[in-house]
Design a protein around this motif. Sequence first.
Motif, short mmCIF file in Angstrom:
data_model
loop_
_atom_site.label_atom_id
_atom_site.label_comp_id
_atom_site.label_asym_id
_atom_site.label_seq_id
_atom_site.Cartn_x
_atom_site.Cartn_y
_atom_site.Cartn_z
N LEU A 47 -20.38 -41.02 55.01
CA LEU A 47 -19.14 -40.76 53.68
C LEU A 47 -18.07 -39.54 54.38
O LEU A 47 -18.17 -39.09 55.50
N GLU A 48 -16.76 -39.93 53.99
CA GLU A 48 -15.78 -39.63 54.58
C GLU A 48 -15.75 -37.88 53.99
O GLU A 48 -15.01 -37.03 54.94
N GLU A 49 -16.42 -37.89 52.79
CA GLU A 49 -15.82 -36.08 52.50
C GLU A 49 -17.28 -35.24 53.41
O GLU A 49 -16.84 -34.15 53.61
N ASN A 50 -18.08 -36.09 54.43
CA ASN A 50 -19.26 -34.67 54.71
C ASN A 50 -20.01 -36.48 55.94
O ASN A 50 -21.14 -37.04 55.19
N PRO A 51 -19.93 -36.31 57.38
CA PRO A 51 -20.22 -37.12 57.58
C PRO A 51 -21.14 -37.07 58.46
O PRO A 51 -22.12 -37.61 59.03
N ASP A 52 -22.19 -35.84 58.05
CA ASP A 52 -23.22 -35.55 58.06
C ASP A 52 -24.19 -36.37 56.86
O ASP A 52 -25.67 -36.11 57.06
N PHE A 53 -23.40 -36.94 56.02
CA PHE A 53 -25.00 -37.81 55.26
C PHE A 53 -23.84 -39.30 55.65
O PHE A 53 -22.76 -39.38 55.61
#
Length: 65
Positions: A47-53
């Motif tokens: 996910l661009e907004e949160n690369p941990d997901f």
Amino acid sequence: MTMKVRELVRELQALPDQDAIVVIGEGSNPLVWLLVTGIIERGIAFLEENPDFARPGPRRAYEIV
């Protein structure tokens, strides 16, 4: 932090008890654990907004289940 399969395998092979059960901490609750029962190949996209997901996508990954 991400880890390549080779890195994970090396870390696991370095453990003194090779019959130990592998667990993954839930993160927000250190008293909750996931018992590892296998590995499943998945296709993911970070996910661009949160690369941990991640979500389903074209990049090959392995889910530890």
